[in-house]
Write a protein that holds these residues in place. Structure first.
Motif, mmCIF file in Angstrom:
data_model
loop_
_atom_site.group_PDB
_atom_site.id
_atom_site.type_symbol
_atom_site.label_atom_id
_atom_site.label_comp_id
_atom_site.label_asym_id
_atom_site.label_seq_id
_atom_site.Cartn_x
_atom_site.Cartn_y
_atom_site.Cartn_z
ATOM 1 N N VAL A 143 0.856 -1.186 0.000
ATOM 2 C CA VAL A 143 0.000 0.000 0.000
ATOM 3 C C VAL A 143 0.895 1.240 0.000
ATOM 4 N N ASN A 144 1.907 1.208 0.855
ATOM 5 C CA ASN A 144 2.904 2.289 0.898
ATOM 6 C C ASN A 144 4.297 1.655 0.826
ATOM 7 N N LEU A 145 5.089 2.103 -0.121
ATOM 8 C CA LEU A 145 6.445 1.585 -0.281
ATOM 9 C C LEU A 145 7.433 2.708 0.007
ATOM 10 N N ILE A 146 8.314 2.468 0.992
ATOM 11 C CA ILE A 146 9.232 3.513 1.461
ATOM 12 C C ILE A 146 10.665 3.026 1.349
ATOM 13 N N PHE A 147 11.520 3.867 0.811
ATOM 14 C CA PHE A 147 12.952 3.582 0.784
ATOM 15 C C PHE A 147 13.620 4.608 1.684
ATOM 16 N N ALA A 148 13.977 4.181 2.907
ATOM 17 C CA ALA A 148 14.478 5.098 3.928
ATOM 18 C C ALA A 148 16.004 5.070 3.993
ATOM 19 N N ASN A 149 16.615 6.229 4.276
ATOM 20 C CA ASN A 149 18.066 6.346 4.481
ATOM 21 C C ASN A 149 18.866 5.747 3.330
ATOM 22 N N ASN A 150 18.314 5.841 2.155
ATOM 23 C CA ASN A 150 18.982 5.177 1.036
ATOM 24 C C ASN A 150 18.674 5.926 -0.256
ATOM 25 N N LYS A 151 18.832 7.245 -0.193
ATOM 26 C CA LYS A 151 18.414 8.066 -1.323
ATOM 27 C C LYS A 151 19.116 7.693 -2.606
ATOM 28 N N ASN A 152 20.367 7.312 -2.493
ATOM 29 C CA ASN A 152 21.108 6.928 -3.693
ATOM 30 C C ASN A 152 20.934 5.455 -4.044
ATOM 31 N N ALA A 153 20.247 4.722 -3.173
ATOM 32 C CA ALA A 153 19.964 3.307 -3.404
ATOM 33 C C ALA A 153 21.230 2.505 -3.658
ATOM 34 N N ASN A 154 22.302 2.875 -2.954
ATOM 35 C CA ASN A 154 23.552 2.148 -3.150
ATOM 36 C C ASN A 154 23.399 0.692 -2.728
ATOM 37 N N ASN A 155 23.940 -0.192 -3.536
ATOM 38 C CA ASN A 155 23.946 -1.628 -3.261
ATOM 39 C C ASN A 155 22.544 -2.238 -3.142
ATOM 40 N N THR A 156 21.558 -1.548 -3.659
ATOM 41 C CA THR A 156 20.211 -2.108 -3.689
ATOM 42 C C THR A 156 19.983 -2.787 -5.033
ATOM 43 N N VAL A 157 19.551 -4.036 -4.972
ATOM 44 C CA VAL A 157 19.287 -4.794 -6.191
ATOM 45 C C VAL A 157 17.905 -5.427 -6.066
ATOM 46 N N ILE A 158 17.035 -5.123 -7.027
ATOM 47 C CA ILE A 158 15.704 -5.736 -7.044
ATOM 48 C C ILE A 158 15.508 -6.376 -8.411
ATOM 49 N N GLU A 159 15.532 -7.693 -8.433
ATOM 50 C CA GLU A 159 15.332 -8.422 -9.680
ATOM 51 C C GLU A 159 13.843 -8.706 -9.830
ATOM 52 N N GLY A 160 13.215 -7.909 -10.658
ATOM 53 C CA GLY A 160 11.770 -7.962 -10.815
ATOM 54 C C GLY A 160 11.221 -6.553 -10.835
ATOM 55 N N SER A 161 10.001 -6.369 -10.363
ATOM 56 C CA SER A 161 9.361 -5.061 -10.365
ATOM 57 C C SER A 161 8.865 -4.730 -8.965
ATOM 58 N N VAL A 162 8.522 -3.440 -8.755
ATOM 59 C CA VAL A 162 7.960 -2.977 -7.486
ATOM 60 C C VAL A 162 6.714 -2.154 -7.778
ATOM 61 N N ALA A 163 5.737 -2.208 -6.853
ATOM 62 C CA ALA A 163 4.499 -1.451 -7.047
ATOM 63 C C ALA A 163 3.976 -0.963 -5.709
ATOM 64 N N SER A 164 3.392 0.227 -5.718
ATOM 65 C CA SER A 164 2.795 0.822 -4.529
ATOM 66 C C SER A 164 1.408 1.339 -4.864
ATOM 67 N N LYS A 165 0.474 1.103 -3.962
ATOM 68 C CA LYS A 165 -0.896 1.568 -4.184
ATOM 69 C C LYS A 165 -1.018 3.076 -4.005
ATOM 70 N N ASN A 166 -0.291 3.644 -3.016
ATOM 71 C CA ASN A 166 -0.518 5.044 -2.639
ATOM 72 C C ASN A 166 0.552 6.030 -3.082
ATOM 73 N N ASN A 167 1.794 5.581 -3.205
ATOM 74 C CA ASN A 167 2.838 6.573 -3.466
ATOM 75 C C ASN A 167 3.647 6.241 -4.712
#
Length: 365
Positions: A143-167
């Motif tokens: 419903v809400n997807l938040i990426f905190a303390n990781n503005k540059n998304a360093n070393n973040t890997v998501i194989e696939g897709s992401v979806a949020s209902k509200n944001n």
């Protein structure tokens, strides 16, 4: 001269009779032809009416499934309508069939008018709800997807897709997912309720695993059902062996329980053919989040926590293989999530409400 004609009066009569007979035959033939033509015309007209009744039936079902006012269009697949639906003095039946390896369906309508049947077919185009996929099509859906303390998304890997209902999903996150096309905000996401099984194979209560290994064996064709009030795995391993399916229902009470914690070097390890599903119902008055902390490895796991917050805070090289669905999903620091779509087939939820919507149709010859 008059004697000449008198001698031929009988011959003239014969000729008249022959002419009358020929005319009678021709008249009868013409009448028979006209009757036959009329019957053929009526039959053709009835065939045409039956065909258009069939088209009307197929079109009415197609338009209902596209509008889907009750969110139940997918429930029609594999069914045939009642044959006593009256329209235009006739009736129709419509059979709805799934087209293999596609979200599309085939509508076969048989129209009947005065004993004559005609068929019309429609291919109804199906697509994932909302255009960016149903909740079961993503590595992360919330419903809400938040990426905190990781503005540059360093070393973040998501194989696939992401979806949020509200944001909206920020661009710096979209850049880190492998399936950008099907990622983003989707206000049409639907989260079906968790339905508890009537019976369980085991009840773990409030289970805390620490510096130990718990092994659960499974068998192909016999899903195993476990209930727990809460589950904590810290510096420990939950090992699932065999080649079957394990469903773990974590159910909170009024003031306690209803959470899953995988901490530090916690591991959820499964054999190659095993699938594991966690369904989390939080406590009514003391909601605790589902947390994944540290650098553990979680394989072939499908987490469904539609009313819980899910926190992923991996300070090391942690990997989650499967999918995460939650109310609020909060991602911190280094995160690696690999979507495994093969898990969807055995999830015990009503996937039809969150799967396909129908957007158009074409007539099939």
């Amino acid at each position: 001269m008059s004697r000449y004609f008198k001698n031929r009066e009988g011959g003239v009569l014969v000729i008249v009779l022959i002419v009358m007979m020929i005319l009678s035959i021709l008249g009868g033939t013409a009448l028979s032809y006209a009757v036959s033509e009329n019957r053929f015309s009526v039959h053709q007209e009835n065939m045409q009416k039956a065909y258009y009744i069939a088209r009307a039936g197929a079109q009415s079902v197609a338009e209902y499934m596209m509008k889907d006012p009750d969110n139940k269009a997918s429930e029609l697949i594999g069914k045939t309508s009642s044959p006593n639906t009256q329209i235009g003095g006739g009736s129709f039946t419509v059979k709805v069939e799934e087209i293999t390896a596609s979200k599309d369906v085939l509508l076969t309508s048989v129209g009947t008018y005065r004993g004559i049947e005609q068929t019309a077919k429609i291919r109804l185009k199906g697509t994932s709800k909302g255009g960016v996929g149903g909740i079961f099509d993503h590595a992360i859906a919330a419903v809400n997807l938040i990426f905190a303390n990781n503005k540059n998304a360093n070393n973040t890997v998501i194989e696939g897709s992401v979806a949020s209902k509200n944001n909206d999903i920020p661009d710096y996150i979209i850049d880190k997912v492998t399936d950008k096309e099907n990622s983003g905000k989707d206000p049409n996401l639907v989260f079906p309720p968790i339905v508890l099984p009537s019976d369980y194979d085991d009840d773990w209560g409030d289970l805390k695993l620490k510096n130990t290994t718990l092994t659960v064996s499974t068998t192909d064709g016999s899903p195993k059902y476990i209930r727990a009030d809460s589950l904590t795995i810290k510096n420990a391993t939950l090992s699932v062996t065999g080649d079957g399916v394990l469903h773990v229902y974590i159910v909170g009470g009024i003031n306690s329980g209803g959470f899953l914690t995988v901490d530090t070097n916690g591991q959820i390890s499964v054999s190659p053919n095993v699938k594991i599903y966690f369904y989390v119902i939080p406590s009514e008055n003391n909601k605790k989040p589902v947390t994944f902390v540290g650098n553990g490895h979680i394989s072939r796991m499908f987490l469904y926590a539609p009313n819980s917050k899910v926190e992923v805070n991996n300070s090391g090289a942690a990997i989650i293989e499967g999918a995460i669905i939650g109310d609020t999903v909060e991602i911190h620091n280094k995160t690696s999530i690999k979507y495994d779509g093969s898990l969807v087939s055995d999830i015990e939820l009503d996937t039809s409400v969150a799967g396909v919507t129908f957007v158009g149709y074409t007539w099939v010859d």
